[in-house]
Every structure is written in C-alpha cells, then in structure tokens.
Design a protein around this motif. Structure first.
Motif, PDB file in Angstrom:
ATOM      1  N   PRO A  90      -4.922 -15.545 -61.146  1.00 29.75           N
ATOM      2  CA  PRO A  90      -5.229 -16.670 -60.248  1.00 29.75           C
ATOM      3  C   PRO A  90      -3.966 -17.373 -59.779  1.00 29.75           C
ATOM      4  O   PRO A  90      -2.991 -17.495 -60.519  1.00 29.75           O
ATOM      5  N   ALA A  91      -3.981 -17.819 -58.530  1.00 35.38           N
ATOM      6  CA  ALA A  91      -2.804 -18.475 -57.956  1.00 35.38           C
ATOM      7  C   ALA A  91      -3.229 -19.522 -56.945  1.00 35.38           C
ATOM      8  O   ALA A  91      -4.158 -19.303 -56.159  1.00 35.38           O
ATOM      9  N   THR A  92      -2.563 -20.648 -56.972  1.00 32.44           N
ATOM     10  CA  THR A  92      -2.782 -21.716 -56.000  1.00 32.44           C
ATOM     11  C   THR A  92      -1.437 -22.336 -55.656  1.00 32.44           C
ATOM     12  O   THR A  92      -0.427 -22.096 -56.332  1.00 32.44           O
ATOM     13  N   GLY A  93      -1.424 -23.146 -54.601  1.00 29.71           N
ATOM     14  CA  GLY A  93      -0.246 -23.920 -54.260  1.00 29.71           C
ATOM     15  C   GLY A  93       0.988 -23.072 -54.000  1.00 29.71           C
ATOM     16  O   GLY A  93       0.942 -22.025 -53.340  1.00 29.71           O
ATOM     17  N   ILE A  94       2.110 -23.499 -54.568  1.00 28.58           N
ATOM     18  CA  ILE A  94       3.390 -22.835 -54.347  1.00 28.58           C
ATOM     19  C   ILE A  94       3.363 -21.405 -54.870  1.00 28.58           C
ATOM     20  O   ILE A  94       3.907 -20.491 -54.247  1.00 28.58           O
ATOM     21  N   ARG A  95       2.713 -21.202 -56.025  1.00 27.13           N
ATOM     22  CA  ARG A  95       2.665 -19.845 -56.575  1.00 27.13           C
ATOM     23  C   ARG A  95       1.910 -18.910 -55.641  1.00 27.13           C
ATOM     24  O   ARG A  95       2.324 -17.754 -55.441  1.00 27.13           O
ATOM     25  N   LEU A  96       0.814 -19.365 -55.059  1.00 28.67           N
ATOM     26  CA  LEU A  96       0.058 -18.540 -54.122  1.00 28.67           C
ATOM     27  C   LEU A  96       0.914 -18.195 -52.904  1.00 28.67           C
ATOM     28  O   LEU A  96       0.959 -17.029 -52.469  1.00 28.67           O
TER      29      LEU A  96
END
Length: 424
Positions: free
Chosen positions: A390-396
């Motif tokens: 799973p990834a959100t924000g800057i990591r995504l």
C-alpha cells in the motif's frame, strides 16, 4: 516393470526425495544421462492444485533438454507482454518479444499439468523409478554413500520401514524439507512477509496474452492469463484471509481496480493453492473458496553437505510474486545434473582420490553459483513485494514515478530481461 521391494537396497547413483516439478525435472535430467536413479515421494497421488503457472525462457530451455517443451507449449498460453497501471492510468508496458532468444515469452500453465508432463516423461525414461507413499524418517551419510531411511505412508508396522542406498541423495522435498533437517542444514528468514488472496477465474476477454499489474493505493492486484479461458487473480491482503470466497476476492478487485473479475455468470475455477476446493465443484459458485497464502522468503545456509544436496524450495523459498520459484529450482536441477554425472564417473582405483577431489570442487561450485542466484532472486522478489505494498502521498508519487521511469528505454529492456529471468 517396477523393481521388487528387495531391490530397494541396491546401491543407486542418485536418490531424489520429492516428485514435484523440481524433483521430476532433476530426475529427467539425470535419466537422459543414463544414471541409475529412484525418486521417493510422500504423496500417493499427484496434486491437482494450480500453484506455480509462469515458465520463463530459462525454464523453457530446461524443458527442451528433456524433450517435454513441445507438449507443454501445445497446452500453455504464451504471455508476450506485461503492463502496469494505477488509478486507472497506464504507467508502463513491457514487451517480452524484444528480449531475444528462441522463446521470447513466458508460458503459463497450471503446475499440475506441468508435473503431469514431467512424470510421464520420467516414466518413459525410467519405468518404475518413482516410489509414491514414502516419507523420509532419517538419513546416514557413510562417506561413499548415503542410506536413506523411509516409512510407507499410513504404515505403523516394521514391514512399512524401508531403506534406500545411493551414492548421492538430493532433497527436492520443498520448504519443509526433511532431507534438509536430517542433514542438519540451517534455514534462515529474509525480509518481510506478506499475505495474498488468489483464485483462477473465467477470463473476461481483456488482452488474453497480457500480464496485468495494478499498483493500487491499497495494495497490488495481479492478473495473468491461463489456458482454457481462465485468468489468475492475486491480491495483496492486510492479513491472511482464511475461509474467504471468490466473491470476497472479486469485491477486493472491484474496490481497488474497478473491474468485475467474476461477472454476473460467476464462472470460476479457483484451483490456485493449498486449501482450494475441487475445480468441478467450485465452477460457477461464488461462495467457493479462494486461496489465502502467506509469503516469507528463506534460504538454506548450504546446498551441499557431504553427499546430500538440496534443490528448489528445499534450498530457497522465494516469494511467488514474480514467478521465480519453480524456474529457479529447475535451474538448480540443470546445474546439478552434469555435476552429479561427473562425480559418478568410474575410474581406476589409483585415480579415485583425484576424481573425488574434482567431484568435491564441482559440488562446491554448484553450491556457490546457485546460492548466489537464489540471493539475487530473493532481492528481486523483495523488490517486487515492496513495489506492491500500500502507498499514499509522497510514497505513492515516488513509486509511480519510478515505475514510469523503469518502463522507458533503456531500463525497459533490462526490466523485461529481469522479469523473464534472463539474468539466470
């Protein structure tokens, strides 16, 4: 005709423990070289579970060496490309047709069909060479030979206890290898684990030769074509979702990807992994179980201990994400077969010490190169698993930028070679 029980005690060249795809590949590789071998297997019937499906170009070459490739390709689906998307947007596409070689594709076939072809070929090469319903209870390396102690499955009497004797014993008996344990070889865990849910479903008719990866915010979803109008779906889960149904997996796919993997007809064939129900009973039933499985990567400390050798999952448990495990085991078998042939060559008694030294050096070389390949596979599988978390924000944003960069020249070609295991 099979040997009589009294013939079990005769000295064989090689005893292989485990009649899965890796054990049978090694058995065929040795049989075409004319060696005297026997394969012992705990199961009394072949598994009908799909498990591994992807056969990469190096694996196809191994199948060609033993005369099985044409029959396999007649039944398999040829995956010619892969694509990666997120949030409904295509981020990159890889073509396997441009990586060169005689087999510029990945062949997809359920493992039980591959095993059936290997078993049939071994039966041609070595009639009666497979002993089923036999479990290992211990072994004794006597220096010039190994005595393998076994018990017939379901037998609690002395009549069910047998011993096999071979110049070498090869453990191809999986991640919970009894041969590895009996030889006292260590088993180490690497990296983080993960859990997934999987089923083989009726194909909805979208790009039937394309592997599809969805790097979504909530976790990866993967989809691969299979023969007979099916497609495998695999989704990362937060925990091991035991007792889940095909409807549960379909809902997860719909939420993440926005696609209806099952459709109104609900035709399914969830024959994917341990615990899946019978295909015929499950077909068309959305309540049929999907296969929940956990992934953890492990490596053996050694692959050779005296006259005991490990191949496949007995030596390295690799994440199935990326489809490397079975192929890596086959390449162990391809590398080991000529080493054992060399070690078993007869010679004058006054040259035996030199021959033994050459054999030991060859086995050490096998261990060194195959452990190096296994470590590379662990790193690549670890990268694949990390990309799918799973990834959100800057990591995504960073992950998607990396994917787009890797899908462009010149890295696109290198990535295609890596995903078709050309580096092995």
């Amino acid at each position: 005709m099979p040997d009589s029980p009294d013939a079990e005690a005769r000295l064989r060249d090689v005893i292989i423990v485990g009649a899965g795809p890796v054990g049978m590949m090694l058995a065929c590789q040795l049989a075409v070289r004319g060696l005297d071998i026997v394969v012992v297997e705990r199961r009394t019937e072949p598994s009908l579970l799909s498990r591994a499906i992807g056969i990469h170009p190096p694996g196809l070459r191994a199948l060609e060496q033993i005369g099985v490739l044409d029959d396999l390709l007649a039944d398999a689906v040829k995956i010619s490309e892969g694509e990666v998307s997120c949030d409904g947007a295509l981020m990159g596409r890889l073509s396997f047709t441009r990586v060169g070689g005689r087999h510029p594709f990945v062949a997809a076939l359920p493992q039980y069909e591959t095993e059936s072809l290997l078993r049939a070929r071994f039966a041609q090469l070595c009639p009666g060479g497979l002993r089923e319903g036999v479990t290992v209870s211990g072994l004794l390396d006597q220096g010039d030979r190994v005595e393998l102690h076994t018990t017939d499955v379901g037998s609690g009497t002395e009549s069910g206890v047998r011993s096999f004797c071979g110049r070498f014993v090869v453990g191809a008996d999986g991640a919970r290898s009894r041969v590895r344990a009996a030889a006292g070889i260590g088993w180490r865990t690497y990296g983080r684990g993960a859990s997934y849910l999987m089923a083989d479903l009726a194909d909805r008719g979208v790009r039937s030769s394309t592997a599809r990866l969805f790097f979504e915010r909530a976790g990866v979803v993967e989809s691969f074509p299979l023969p007979a109008g099916r497609r495998r779906w695999v989704a990362l889960t937060e925990s091991l979702m035991l007792d889940s149904s095909v409807s549960d997996l379909a809902a997860l796919i719909r939420d993440r990807v926005g696609e209806d993997a099952v459709g109104r007809g609900g035709g399914t064939t969830p024959d994917g992994a341990d615990g899946a129900s019978d295909v015929a009973r499950a077909a068309g039933d959305r309540r049929a179980p999907a296969s929940a499985f956990a992934v953890q990567q492990r490596l053996a400390d050694r692959m050779v201990s005296g006259r005991v050798v490990l191949v496949g999952d007995a030596a390295h448990e690799i994440s199935p994400i990326g489809g490397q495990g079975m192929n890596l085991g086959w390449l162990d078998a391809v590398a080991l077969a000529p080493v054992l042939e060399l070690a078993l060559q007869p010679g004058p008694s006054d040259q035996r010490a030199a021959a033994a030294a050459r054999a030991a050096a060859a086995l050490a070389g096998y261990e060194r190169t195959r452990l190096r390949a296994a470590r590379m596979a662990v790193r690549q599988a670890g990268f694949n698993m990390a990309m799918g978390r799973p990834a959100t924000g800057i990591r995504l944003t960073a992950r998607n930028a990396l994917v787009r960069t890797l899908a462009l020249p010149p890295t696109r070609g290198l990535l295609a070679r890596a995903f078709t295991m050309r580096w092995l």
